[in-house]
Write a protein that holds these residues in place. Structure first.
Motif, PDB file in Angstrom:
ATOM      1  N   LYS A 158       0.860  -1.189   0.000  1.00  0.00           N
ATOM      2  CA  LYS A 158       0.000   0.000   0.000  1.00  0.00           C
ATOM      3  C   LYS A 158       0.896   1.238   0.000  1.00  0.00           C
ATOM      4  O   LYS A 158       1.979   1.246   0.577  1.00  0.00           O
ATOM      5  N   ASN A 159       0.422   2.282  -0.618  1.00  0.00           N
ATOM      6  CA  ASN A 159       1.235   3.483  -0.778  1.00  0.00           C
ATOM      7  C   ASN A 159       1.524   4.184   0.544  1.00  0.00           C
ATOM      8  O   ASN A 159       0.742   4.105   1.497  1.00  0.00           O
ATOM      9  N   LEU A 160       2.661   4.862   0.578  1.00  0.00           N
ATOM     10  CA  LEU A 160       3.080   5.610   1.752  1.00  0.00           C
ATOM     11  C   LEU A 160       3.428   7.042   1.359  1.00  0.00           C
ATOM     12  O   LEU A 160       3.837   7.317   0.223  1.00  0.00           O
ATOM     13  N   ARG A 161       3.316   7.946   2.329  1.00  0.00           N
ATOM     14  CA  ARG A 161       3.817   9.319   2.170  1.00  0.00           C
ATOM     15  C   ARG A 161       5.243   9.363   2.706  1.00  0.00           C
ATOM     16  O   ARG A 161       5.573   8.713   3.696  1.00  0.00           O
ATOM     17  N   THR A 204      -1.126   5.953   3.294  1.00  0.00           N
ATOM     18  CA  THR A 204      -2.253   6.472   2.533  1.00  0.00           C
ATOM     19  C   THR A 204      -3.003   5.279   1.969  1.00  0.00           C
ATOM     20  O   THR A 204      -2.386   4.334   1.510  1.00  0.00           O
ATOM     21  N   ASP A 205      -4.303   5.338   2.011  1.00  0.00           N
ATOM     22  CA  ASP A 205      -5.089   4.194   1.525  1.00  0.00           C
ATOM     23  C   ASP A 205      -5.271   4.215   0.018  1.00  0.00           C
ATOM     24  O   ASP A 205      -5.983   3.402  -0.540  1.00  0.00           O
ATOM     25  N   SER A 206      -4.658   5.185  -0.636  1.00  0.00           N
ATOM     26  CA  SER A 206      -4.941   5.383  -2.053  1.00  0.00           C
ATOM     27  C   SER A 206      -4.321   4.322  -2.926  1.00  0.00           C
ATOM     28  O   SER A 206      -3.169   3.954  -2.759  1.00  0.00           O
ATOM     29  N   LEU A 207      -5.091   3.843  -3.895  1.00  0.00           N
ATOM     30  CA  LEU A 207      -4.604   2.853  -4.863  1.00  0.00           C
ATOM     31  C   LEU A 207      -4.332   3.519  -6.198  1.00  0.00           C
ATOM     32  O   LEU A 207      -4.993   4.478  -6.559  1.00  0.00           O
ATOM     33  N   ARG A 239      -7.060  11.783  -3.160  1.00  0.00           N
ATOM     34  CA  ARG A 239      -7.501  12.981  -2.417  1.00  0.00           C
ATOM     35  C   ARG A 239      -7.849  12.653  -0.968  1.00  0.00           C
ATOM     36  O   ARG A 239      -8.763  13.247  -0.387  1.00  0.00           O
ATOM     37  N   ASN A 240      -7.051  11.757  -0.377  1.00  0.00           N
ATOM     38  CA  ASN A 240      -7.337  11.308   0.979  1.00  0.00           C
ATOM     39  C   ASN A 240      -6.305  11.793   1.990  1.00  0.00           C
ATOM     40  O   ASN A 240      -6.567  12.678   2.784  1.00  0.00           O
ATOM     41  N   ASN A 241      -5.135  11.216   1.949  1.00  0.00           N
ATOM     42  CA  ASN A 241      -4.057  11.584   2.867  1.00  0.00           C
ATOM     43  C   ASN A 241      -3.457  12.906   2.428  1.00  0.00           C
ATOM     44  O   ASN A 241      -2.980  13.022   1.309  1.00  0.00           O
ATOM     45  N   PHE A 242      -3.520  13.896   3.311  1.00  0.00           N
ATOM     46  CA  PHE A 242      -2.881  15.152   2.937  1.00  0.00           C
ATOM     47  C   PHE A 242      -1.937  15.635   4.017  1.00  0.00           C
ATOM     48  O   PHE A 242      -2.032  15.249   5.183  1.00  0.00           O
ATOM     49  N   GLN A 243      -1.015  16.491   3.595  1.00  0.00           N
ATOM     50  CA  GLN A 243      -0.082  17.153   4.501  1.00  0.00           C
ATOM     51  C   GLN A 243       0.042  18.601   4.053  1.00  0.00           C
ATOM     52  O   GLN A 243       0.356  18.873   2.894  1.00  0.00           O
TER      53      GLN A 243
END
Lengths: 431, 485
Positions: free
Chosen positions: A384-387, A428-431, B400-404
Motif C-alpha cells: 500500500k502506498n506511503l507518504r 495512505t489508503d490510495s490505490l 484525495r485522501n491523505n494530505f499534509q
C-alpha cells in the motif's frame, strides 16, 4: 513552418524598427496534437498550431518586454510599441546585464524527425486503442496521454546574435488500474520510430497485475530502490535549487557547501550536450551557447548555477543551461540491483512532491502506481502506498548501489538508485 | 478581431453538415500585464497578448478539437474539418455508453465583469514604484536577504458561439498582487508574505491590499520565524485562518468533487477521487457545522465568468450541507453519466487551444451563524494546539485522501492563549477525518475570500482560477509535525 532564413529576416526586421540601446527578440512556432484517454476511451482529442514573438528592449539599464501571438503587421507594431513604452517608463535596473555578443554554438544531436511530424491523429488513436483494448481484455482501466509536436524557435539580438533550432517530440504516458492496484509507464523521444508503444502497454499492464491486493506496510525508514522515473521525480527539486545566489545569501540547502562532500562518492551529476540519445538545446538563457557542466563530482559539490548578473558579480561565467542532466550509475541492470537488495522496497513513481522546507531541501510526496516489497533480492509483494518526508540530499548521501542509466523524459538520463534509511512518514489508503 | 456574425457560423455549419450533435467556436484573448521586482531590482515589465480560436465538435459521442491563431474564413473552415477528422479518429477508442450532452438553451449576451479602476491604464511606473518601495523596505530589515514583489493584471475576453444558438461575448478582469520576504538568520531561512490571493477586480483591489503599509510586518515575521523554536509534534487541536483553509478546501474538497476525476478521466496525471457518485446525499464529508457552497456568481470571484465554456449560465449551488455531500462539480458531458439532466457549469479551458474540462468552481466554507464566535474564542477553547496562518507546502494523495499541509506562520496555543511563534509545522490528516473534526467556525464578520489563480489540472496541463473563502475554524486532534529530516 517557416524556414530559418525567413525567420531570421522577420526577426531582423523587428530589431531594425526598435530604436533603443539594445533589443532581443524570441520566436517560437509549435504544431501539436494530443489525445487523452480515461476509463478505456478517448476523452479529448485536439491539435493546433501557434506562433509567438517575445521582444525585450533596453534603454541603458531601463528595460521592458512584450509578447504576442498576433504576428500580423499590426500585431508586430503593437508589440514593438508596447515593449518600447515599457522600457522607457521603467526605472533603472541595477542588475541589468547587457545582451551577449554572437555565439559559437556547439553541435548537438539531431532533434527533428519527419516520422514524428507526419504522425497523424488516426495513427495516435490506433496506438491508444491498442492500450485500451489490452486493458479491457484484463478487466482493467487505462488512462493516459499521447502527444506529438514539432516546431522551431529562434532568438536574435541587436548585437548580431542569432540562433535557430527545430525539434520534434512524441510523449506517451499510460496508467492502468486494476480493482486494487495500478501500474504506470511513460516514454518520450524526438522520433516516433524510437518508441515502442506496445511494449509500454505491456509493462504498464504487468505492473498493474503485480500490484493487485497490496499489503499493509508501516511508516518508517527503509532501504529503497527508486526506478529512474522516481529518481527524476525526487531529484527535480534539487536541480531547481542549484542557484548560486540563493546559496550565497544563505537561503538554500547548498549554502556554504561548495567544495564539500554533500552526497555519496558514487554520485556525479553533469549536464551534457553531446549525447546522441538525449539531444540538448544548443543554447540557453539569452541565447548563450550551451556547454557541458559538472555540478557534483564523486559526491563533492563543484558548481552552482550562476545567472548572468550573479556571474558578473562573482567574476565567473554564467551557466546558460542545466538540462539534460546525467547521473552515470553503475554497470548493472535494474534486475541485478534488485537482486542485491536483502530487505527493501521498490518505488516506480512518486506523486505530489512539494517543498516543505527550502533551507533543508525537505520534500514531501507519496508513492503511486507500483510500490513493492523486496526480500532477499526478489520482489515478493505489492504494498500500500506511503507518504514520505525526506530530502534528496539525504537520499543521495545514503546511496548503496545503482543500475545503468536510462532516458527519462526529455531532460534526464538516470539510473535506478538504491539508498538506505529513506523516511516514509504516514500511510495512505490510495490505490 | 473578427467579424462577429460570420466566422462562427462557417464552422458550425460545417459541423452540422457532418452530423455533429454539438459544436462550438471559441475565441479567446488573454491579455497580461506583469511588473516583477526581485530584491531591489525591477526585473521585468511585460505586456503579453495570447489570442486565438478553437472549434470543438461531438460526433457519435466522440470529440475532436482544432485551434489556431490566424483567424479568417479559410482557417476556421479548415480547423473545423480537422476537428471532424479528429473526432472520427477518436472512434477507434470509443466510450462504451451512449454519450449524452445536456441540452442548454441558447443565450445571446455581452457581459463585462467588475473593474472600477482599469489595471491596464495604471502606469507601469506606478506599479514598479510600489513594488520597489515595498521590496526596499523589506530588504532594509535586518536579516532579510531576498524579497519578491509582483503585480499582475489579466483581462480575459471570450467569444463563445455554439449549436445551441448561443453567442456570448464575455470579458473578465483580474488583479493579482504578490509580495514576500525571505530571511536568513542563525543558519535558518524562512519566508513570509502577502496571503490574500487575487480578485476579479481592477487596480482598486491592489490599493486596498495596502502592501506598503504591511510589508515591513511580513519581513519582521520572516525573521521571527527563523528564530522561533521548531513546532512540537503530536496530536493537537488546530485553529486555521481563512487563507490556509482556502488551500486545504481546494485540495480536499474542490478536487475530490470534480466529476470527471471521480469517473477516472484524470487518472493518469492528478489521480482519481475517494468520492463516488452514490456518495451524494450519503457521505458525511464533514461535521454538521461544515457547509460548502459552490458559487460561480460570487461577487469578485475569480471563477465568476458568467458562462462556462460549455455555454452554461453560472449559478450557485450547495456542495456540502450540514456536513453531508449533496452535489458534485459537473459539465454537460459528465452530468448525464450519473443521471443528471443538467450541468452546474464547471467546464472551463485556460486558453483558446485547451480543451475545456471539469474544473473547481468558486467554492467556500460558509461562516458560522454566530458572530460572537471569533478567532479569539476558538483559540480560547484550545488547551494545546497550533494556530496556522497563510499558505505553505501542500501535498495530497492521488485519491484525495491523505494530505499534509504547511502554512506561512505558526503560533503555539497553550491553555487558550497564543504563547509563541513556532516554525517548520505541518499538519496531516485524512480528508473526511479532518472535516468531521471541525467543531467551531467563526461568524460572518470573520469571513475572507482568497482568489487562486494557479490551479493545475489536465493533460496537457491547464491552469485555472477560482475563489475560495472561509472564516477561521477549529479542528480537534490533528497530527501536527511529522515532517523533518
Amino acid at each position: 513552418m517557416k524556414t530559418e532564413s525567413a525567420i531570421k529576416a522577420e526577426l531582423q526586421a523587428i530589431l531594425e524598427r526598435v530604436d533603443a540601446t539594445e533589443a532581443e527578440v524570441d520566436y517560437g512556432y509549435s504544431n501539436q496534437h494530443a489525445t487523452r484517454f480515461g476509463e478505456n476511451a478517448i476523452t479529448q482529442n485536439m491539435g493546433g498550431e501557434n506562433e509567438h514573438l517575445y521582444l525585450t528592449v533596453a534603454f541603458g539599464r531601463k528595460h521592458g518586454s512584450a509578447s504576442t501571438t498576433d504576428l500580423s503587421a499590426e500585431g508586430k507594431e503593437r508589440l514593438i510599441k508596447s515593449a518600447v513604452e515599457n522600457a522607457q517608463l521603467s526605472p533603472e535596473d541595477p542588475e541589468y546585464v547587457k545582451l551577449p555578443a554572437p555565439q559559437t554554438y556547439p553541435q548537438t544531436a539531431k532533434s527533428y524527425f519527419e516520422d514524428t511530424v507526419c504522425l497523424t491523429p488516426e495513427k495516435i488513436a490506433g496506438d491508444v486503442a491498442i492500450a485500451t483494448n489490452a486493458a479491457k481484455s484484463e478487466g482493467f482501466l487505462s488512462s493516459g496521454l499521447f502527444c506529438k509536436s514539432h516546431g522551431c524557435s529562434a532568438i536574435a539580438n541587436s548585437k548580431g546574435l542569432f540562433s535557430y533550432d527545430q525539434g520534434s517530440g512524441v510523449s506517451y504516458s499510460l496508467t492502468v488500474h486494476g480493482p486494487a492496484g495500478s501500474g504506470s509507464e511513460s516514454v518520450t523521444n524526438e522520433s516516433y520510430s524510437r518508441i515502442n508503444p506496445n511494449s509500454l502497454v505491456e509493462r504498464a499492464i504487468n505492473t498493474a497485475k503485480a500490484a493487485q491486493n497490496p499489503q499493509d506496510i508501516e511508516p518508517g525508514d527503509y532501504t529503497v530502490i527508486f526506478e529512474p522515473r522516481a529518481v527524476r521525480d525526487l531529484l527535480s527539486y534539487m536541480f531547481w535549487s542549484l542557484d548560486a545566489r540563493s546559496a550565497d545569501e544563505g537561503t538554500s540547502a547548498f549554502a556554504g557547501k561548495l567544495g564539500q562532500q554533500i552526497v555519496s562518492p558514487k554520485i556525479s551529476i553533469e549536464s551534457k550536450i553531446d549525447n546522441s540519445e538525449l539531444p540538448a538545446s544548443r543554447r540557453g538563457v539569452a541565447g548563450l551557447a550551451a556547454r557541458p557542466m559538472t555540478w557534483i563530482k564523486d559526491g563533492v559539490l563543484k558548481r552552482l548555477r550562476y545567472d548572468r548578473f550573479w556571474a558578473q558579480e562573482k567574476e565567473t561565467d554564467p551557466d546558460p543551461n542545466i538540462h539534460p542532466v546525467f547521473i552515470a550509475g553503475e554497470d548493472r541492470s535494474q534486475e541485478d540491483l534488485i537482486a542485491s537488495c536483502k530487505n527493501g522496497v521498490l518505488v516506480k513513481r512518486l506523486w505530489y512532491i512539494r517543498m516543505v522546507d527550502a533551507k533543508e531541501l525537505l520534500l514531501t510526496g507519496m508513492t503511486r502506481d507500483g510500490f513493492f516489497k523486496i526480500n532477499n533480492g526478489e520482489i515478493t509483494a505489492p504494498l500500500k502506498n506511503l507518504r514520505f518526508n525526506e530530502s534528496p540530499l539525504v537520499f543521495l548521501k545514503n546511496v548503496v548501489g545503482m543500475s545503468r542509466p536510462e532516458r527519462v523524459d526529455s531532460g534526464y538520463s538516470l539510473p535506478a538508485i538504491m539508498s538506505n534509511d529513506f523516511t516514509f512518514s504516514s500511510k495512505t489508503d490510495s490505490l | 478581431m473578427f467579424e462577429k456574425s460570420k466566422l462562427p457560423s462557417i464552422a458550425l455549419n460545417i459541423a452540422d453538415q457532418a452530423g455533429a450533435s454539438f459544436a462550438d467556436f471559441r475565441y479567446q484573448e488573454r491579455q497580461n500585464n506583469q511588473v516583477f521586482v526581485h530584491r531591489r531590482a525591477l526585473k521585468s515589465i511585460n505586456d503579453s497578448v495570447n489570442s486565438g480560436f478553437s472549434v470543438r465538435v461531438l460526433i457519435d459521442g466522440n470529440w475532436g478539437q482544432a485551434s489556431g491563431t490566424i483567424i479568417n474564413n479559410d482557417s476556421v473552415a479548415q480547423a473545423m474539418k480537422k476537428a471532424i477528422a479528429t473526432a472520427k479518429a477518436s472512434a477507434k477508442a470509443p466510450k462504451d455508453y451512449d454519450v449524452e450532452f445536456c441540452p442548454e438553451k441558447g443565450n445571446l449576451e455581452t457581459l463585462q465583469g467588475p473593474c472600477e479602476e482599469d489595471p491596464f491604464l495604471v502606469s507601469n511606473k506606478e506599479k514598479a514604484d510600489l513594488l520597489l518601495d515595498c521590496c526596499n523596505r523589506m530588504m532594509d530589515q535586518p536579516g532579510i536577504v531576498s524579497a519578491i514583489g509582483a503585480v499582475a493584471a489579466v483581462r480575459l475576453h471570450r467569444v463563445i458561439a455554439n449549436t445551441d444558438g448561443s453567442y456570448l461575448d464575455l470579458t473578465n478582469t483580474f488583479s493579482i498582487p504578490m509580495l514576500s520576504a525571505t530571511a536568513a538568520v542563525d543558519g535558518d531561512s524562512q519566508s513570509r508574505g502577502y496571503q490574500e490571493g487575487a480578485s476579479q477586480a481592477g487596480f482598486e483591489f491592489i490599493r486596498k491590499a495596502k502592501l506598503a503599509e504591511r510589508c515591513v510586518e511580513w519581513a519582521k515575521d520572516a525573521v521571527l520565524k527563523c528564530k522561533a523554536e521548531e513546532c512540537p509534534k503530536g496530536i493537537m487541536d488546530l485553529v486555521v485562518d481563512p487563507m490556509n483553509l482556502s488551500l486545504t478546501m481546494h485540495e480536499s474538497v474542490g478536487h475530490p468533487t470534480e466529476l470527471d476525476r471521480i469517473l477516472g478521466w484524470e487518472a493518469n496525471m492528478a489521480g482519481r477521487s475517494f468520492v463516488k457518485p452514490e456518495d451524494i446525499d450519503n457521505l458525511q464529508y464533514g461535521s454538521e457545522l461544515v457547509n460548502f457552497t459552490a458559487n460561480n456568481i460570487l461577487e469578485n470571484g475569480v471563477g465568476s465568468w458568467f458562462y462556462d465554456d460549455d455555454g452554461v449560465k453560472l449559478y450557485s449551488f450547495p456542495m456540502v450541507k450540514n456536513g453531508l455531500l449533496v452535489n458534485l462539480g459537473m459539465t454537460r458531458e459528465t452530468a448525464p453519466i450519473i443521471g443528471r439532466g443538467s450541468s452546474n457549469g464547471c467546464c472551463r479551458a485556460q486558453n483558446y487551444d485547451h480543451f475545456p474540462i471539469n474544473r473547481i468552481p468558486n467554492l467556500y466554507l460558509e461562516p458560522g451563524t454566530d458572530d460572537s464566535v471569533t478567532l479569539d474564542t476558538l483559540i480560547a477553547d484550545v488547551e494545546k494546539g497550533l494556530y496556522v496562518e497563510g499558505m505553505g507546502s501542500f501535498s495530497i494523495d492521488q485519491m484525495r485522501n491523505n494530505f499534509q499541509f504547511g502554512g506561512d506562520m505558526f503560533w503555539l496555543i497553550e491553555n487558550g492563549k497564543i504563547t509563541k511563534p513556532v516554525k517548520k509545522a505541518t499538519y496531516q490528516a485524512q480528508t473526511t477525518q479532518f472535516w468531521n473534526s471541525c467543531d467551531g467556525i467563526a461568524g460572518p464578520s470573520s469571513w475572507r475570500p482568497h482568489g487562486v489563480m494557479n490551479c493545475g489540472k489536465g493533460e496537457p496541463m491547464q491552469i485555472m482560477c477560482m475563489t475560495h473563502g472561509a472564516s477561521p475554524a477549529r479542528f480537534r486532534e490533528i497530527m501536527i509535525g511529522g515532517a523533518s529530516i
